[in-house]
Design an enzyme around this catalytic site. Structure first.
Site, PDB file in Angstrom:
ATOM      1  N   ASP A  30      35.709  20.597-106.299  1.00  0.00           N
ATOM      2  CA  ASP A  30      36.211  20.218-104.982  1.00  0.00           C
ATOM      3  C   ASP A  30      36.138  18.713-104.749  1.00  0.00           C
ATOM      4  OD1 ASP A  30      36.358  22.953-104.593  1.00  0.00           O
ATOM      5  OD2 ASP A  30      35.219  22.941-102.713  1.00  0.00           O
ATOM      6  N   ASP A  31      36.966  18.248-103.805  1.00  0.00           N
ATOM      7  CA  ASP A  31      36.894  16.921-103.184  1.00  0.00           C
ATOM      8  C   ASP A  31      37.492  15.801-104.022  1.00  0.00           C
ATOM      9  OD1 ASP A  31      35.592  18.335-101.248  1.00  0.00           O
ATOM     10  OD2 ASP A  31      33.652  17.355-101.483  1.00  0.00           O
ATOM     11  N   HIS A  80      42.646  21.613-100.534  1.00  0.00           N
ATOM     12  CA  HIS A  80      41.328  21.542 -99.889  1.00  0.00           C
ATOM     13  C   HIS A  80      41.392  20.733 -98.593  1.00  0.00           C
ATOM     14  CE1 HIS A  80      37.073  22.214 -99.792  1.00  0.00           C
ATOM     15  NE2 HIS A  80      36.704  20.985-100.118  1.00  0.00           N
ATOM     16  N   HIS A  84      39.082  16.756 -95.426  1.00  0.00           N
ATOM     17  CA  HIS A  84      37.845  17.540 -95.395  1.00  0.00           C
ATOM     18  C   HIS A  84      37.248  17.778 -94.014  1.00  0.00           C
ATOM     19  CE1 HIS A  84      34.044  19.191 -97.001  1.00  0.00           C
ATOM     20  NE2 HIS A  84      34.704  19.300 -98.144  1.00  0.00           N
ATOM     21  N   HIS A 173      31.626  19.974-107.614  1.00  0.00           N
ATOM     22  CA  HIS A 173      32.344  18.863-106.987  1.00  0.00           C
ATOM     23  C   HIS A 173      32.604  17.759-108.004  1.00  0.00           C
ATOM     24  CE1 HIS A 173      30.531  20.982-103.579  1.00  0.00           C
ATOM     25  NE2 HIS A 173      31.495  20.453-102.835  1.00  0.00           N
TER      26      HIS A 173
END
Length: 228
Positions: A30-31, A80, A84, A173
């Site tokens: 993620d991210d 995603h 965020h 991540h």
């Protein structure tokens, strides 16, 4: 694998894992994309493992070639959100976050994602319906080493290998902060799971979502205005 234009949602509500009957696991990141993603890709390439990258729309313009490398090497890309925030409340704000990110992914790579991961794992029925309307299954996880908190390379390794079950979706991540511990733990995690007989699939593969091949002679590089 041949290049694909994306994948197709099957309309399910939310997934925390895949079928438990097969010794298969999905690694997710993620991210990103970030400065750590190229190293993650190198590790995956050497291990011949496919993964899924849930990206932030705001990061894509900084690392467009990284996104293209992810797809060229057979990985999947997921949405995603743009930057965020929690979008569990649904509504127009969530819609713009998801739609803007899918458009940016498509503009940068020609790939349309069919999986969405809500920030913080926070979701609602309304959010799931928004994602479904944009052609995406909502996907969380069942293995979380809390690598974002930087507990140490050894802790990340042990938390993952001790928790994985057939069909697990593992949260890690590759962006959002210093990710050297995650990168350092990754080769050992893969080696351990391979020794135990696990195979690795992307989330769309794990969930049985259909791939959409890139049509022959198709050159798809639209210049879309991205709301954010």
């Amino acid at each position: 694998e041949g290049r694909v234009a994306g994948c197709k949602s099957n309309g399910d509500t939310i997934a925390f894992h895949g079928p438990r009957g097969r010794r298969v696991v999905a690694l997710t990141f993620d991210d990103g994309p970030s400065q750590y993603t190229a190293t993650v890709l190198s590790i995956l390439r050497r291990a011949k493992v496919k993964a899924t990258f849930f990206v932030l729309g705001s990061q894509i313009s900084t690392f467009p070639n990284t996104m293209k490398a992810e797809l060229a090497e057979g990985h999947a890309i997921g949405n995603h959100t743009w930057n965020h925030p929690s979008v569990a409340g649904g509504g127009g704000f969530a819609f713009s976050q998801l739609r803007g990110t899918s458009r940016r992914i498509r503009s940068a790579t020609g790939y349309t994602p069919c999986v969405f991961r809500p920030p913080y794992g926070a979701f609602s029925g309304g959010l799931i319906r928004i994602a479904r309307g944009l052609g995406m299954n909502t996907v969380n996880w069942d293995v979380d080493p809390r690598d974002w908190s930087r507990p140490g390379q050894g802790a990340i390794y042990s938390r993952i290998v001790n928790a994985v079950r057939p069909g697990s979706i593992v949260l890690m991540h590759d962006g959002g902060g210093p990710r050297g511990q995650t990168v350092g733990a990754l080769p050992g995690i893969i080696a351990n799971l391979k020794r135990r007989g696990y195979r690795f699939e992307t989330v769309p593969q794990l969930l049985g979502l259909k791939r959409q091949p890139l049509p022959i002679r198709m050159k798809f590089v639209p210049n879309l205005a991205i709301p954010c």
